[in-house]
Design an enzyme around this catalytic site. Structure first.
Site, short mmCIF file in Angstrom:
data_model
loop_
_atom_site.label_atom_id
_atom_site.label_comp_id
_atom_site.label_asym_id
_atom_site.label_seq_id
_atom_site.Cartn_x
_atom_site.Cartn_y
_atom_site.Cartn_z
CE1 TYR A 1 -17.94 -49.73 9.59
CE2 TYR A 1 -19.66 -49.70 8.06
CZ TYR A 1 -19.27 -48.98 8.80
OH TYR A 1 -20.05 -47.43 9.31
CE LYS B 1 -21.10 -49.84 12.33
NZ LYS B 1 -20.54 -49.05 13.51
P1 NAP Z 1 -14.29 -42.00 12.41
O1 NAP Z 1 -14.34 -40.55 11.86
O2 NAP Z 1 -13.05 -42.26 11.30
O3 NAP Z 1 -14.43 -41.56 13.57
C1 NAP Z 1 -14.31 -42.33 14.13
C2 NAP Z 1 -14.21 -42.19 15.81
O4 NAP Z 1 -14.92 -43.22 16.72
C3 NAP Z 1 -13.57 -41.27 16.11
O5 NAP Z 1 -13.78 -40.56 17.11
C4 NAP Z 1 -11.97 -42.15 16.90
O6 NAP Z 1 -11.67 -41.98 18.13
C5 NAP Z 1 -13.21 -43.88 17.16
N1 NAP Z 1 -12.65 -44.71 17.58
C6 NAP Z 1 -12.35 -45.38 16.61
N2 NAP Z 1 -12.18 -46.78 17.46
C7 NAP Z 1 -12.31 -47.02 18.98
C8 NAP Z 1 -12.21 -47.07 19.96
N3 NAP Z 1 -11.10 -48.47 19.92
N4 NAP Z 1 -13.05 -47.00 20.66
C9 NAP Z 1 -13.46 -45.37 20.99
N5 NAP Z 1 -13.34 -45.19 20.03
C10 NAP Z 1 -12.79 -45.32 18.98
O7 NAP Z 1 -15.78 -42.36 12.50
P2 NAP Z 1 -16.89 -41.57 11.01
O8 NAP Z 1 -17.27 -42.01 9.91
O9 NAP Z 1 -17.24 -40.36 12.02
O10 NAP Z 1 -18.17 -42.69 12.01
C11 NAP Z 1 -18.92 -43.06 13.03
C12 NAP Z 1 -19.81 -44.10 13.32
O11 NAP Z 1 -20.69 -43.88 12.10
C13 NAP Z 1 -19.46 -45.56 13.09
O12 NAP Z 1 -19.25 -46.39 13.80
C14 NAP Z 1 -19.09 -45.30 12.01
O13 NAP Z 1 -19.39 -46.70 11.39
C15 NAP Z 1 -20.77 -45.58 11.16
N6 NAP Z 1 -20.66 -45.11 10.36
C16 NAP Z 1 -20.49 -44.19 9.88
C17 NAP Z 1 -20.89 -43.57 7.87
C18 NAP Z 1 -20.46 -42.50 7.14
O14 NAP Z 1 -20.55 -42.58 6.05
N7 NAP Z 1 -19.59 -41.80 7.79
C19 NAP Z 1 -21.79 -45.12 7.28
C20 NAP Z 1 -22.36 -45.87 8.31
C21 NAP Z 1 -22.06 -45.65 9.62
P3 NAP Z 1 -9.91 -41.66 17.58
O15 NAP Z 1 -9.37 -40.95 16.98
O16 NAP Z 1 -9.44 -41.36 19.41
O17 NAP Z 1 -9.57 -42.87 17.86
#
Ligand code: NAP
Length: 245
Positions: A153, A157
């Site tokens: 990851y 990133k």
């Molecule tokens: P999440 O709740 O797990 O949601 C992930 C989203 O990505 C879902 O809408 C999922 O869609 C979509 N997705 C996964 N694989 C995909 C694909 N192959 N094609 C299109 N869509 C896809 O994650 P989140 O926490 O909101 O994170 C969103 C972003 O922020 C990510 O890039 C994550 O790495 C980044 N981030 C998150 C955090 C945190 O603390 N939460 C921190 C730093 C960075 P489906 O459900 O339809 O598959």
């Protein structure tokens, strides 16, 4: 139809959902992308429409180069433009380096990094024609600082940051800005899956002493997408309660 069209990948839940809601509130027609969660994406669209905004759901696995091309071509065919692209779709497959499988490494790189490349590659063609656009990539403090248990990851990133800066240099002369937002720990399904022990340890590393909200990240994205941010490119903005300073 709104004049500005924004595509948000992975907008069916979590941070992507908050970004879609905010960009719609700011007057963009929003394409709410999802991979598996069609119903959730449609619920986001309904929420936007109920608030008087414009949106539609569109399924696409962003890691599929040809699929991403079809998806973005369809947006251009229907709306005639793409003003904002937010590469938010992402997954985790955490584990210690010594136990991490090749599949776990490849899958995370394929979705998180190659997915962003695919969408930039295809959306920027239209933005070049328009001589303008905003690309915002969602990185992570794990890509800035590294994180034990997240070699795959963190690599994806950190790769997003290199991709952001290279694309920013290539596209600036055509009025296209490319920036990254690097969230810290944000309360979503992704972090709800962590054990209480990990969450407690993480909170201890955050000067604010707590996880952030999805709206905190959406506000930063909305700034980069705005007219006011037109002279800012190649930047990485951490939204992390002070974790990575
Ligand atoms: P999440 O709740 O797990 O949601 C992930 C989203 O990505 C879902 O809408 C999922 O869609 C979509 N997705 C996964 N694989 C995909 C694909 N192959 N094609 C299109 N869509 C896809 O994650 P989140 O926490 O909101 O994170 C969103 C972003 O922020 C990510 O890039 C994550 O790495 C980044 N981030 C998150 C955090 C945190 O603390 N939460 C921190 C730093 C960075 P489906 O459900 O339809 O598959």
């Amino acid at each position: 139809m709104s004049e500005r069209v924004a595509v948000v990948t992975g907008a069916s839940r979590g941070i992507g959902r908050a970004i879609a809601l905010k960009l719609a509130e700011d007057g963009n027609t929003v394409i709410v992308n999802y991979n598996g969660s069609r119903e959730k994406a449609c619920a986001v669209v309904s929420e936007i429409q109920a608030a008087g905004g414009l949106a539609e759901a569109a399924g696409c696995d962003v890691s599929d180069f040809n699929g991403a091309e079809e998806f973005l071509k369809a947006v251009v065919k229907k709306y005639g433009r793409i003003d904002v692209l937010v590469n938010n779709a992402g997954i985790t497959r955490d584990g210690l380096l010594m136990k991490m499988s090749e599949e776990e490494f490849d899958e995370v790189l394929r979705i998180n990094l190659k997915g962003a490349f695919n969408c930039i590659r295809h959306a920027s063609r239209q933005m070049l024609k328009q001589r303008g656009g905003r690309i915002i990539n969602i990185s992570s403090v794990s890509g800035v600082m590294g994180n034990a248990g997240q070699a795959n990851y963190s690599a994806s990133k950190a790769g997003i940051i290199g991709l952001t800066k290279s694309a920013a240099r290539e596209l600036a002369s055509r009025g296209i800005t490319v920036n990254a937002v690097a969230p810290g720990f944000i309360d979503t399904e992704m972090t709800r899956a962590l054990s209480d022990q990990v969450k407690e340890h993480a909170s201890g590393q955050i000067p604010f002493g707590r996880f952030g909200k999805t709206e905190d990240v959406a506000a930063a994205v909305a700034f980069f997408a705005s007219e006011q941010a037109g002279y800012i490119t190649g930047q990485v903005l951490c939204v992390d309660g002070g974790m990575a300073m």
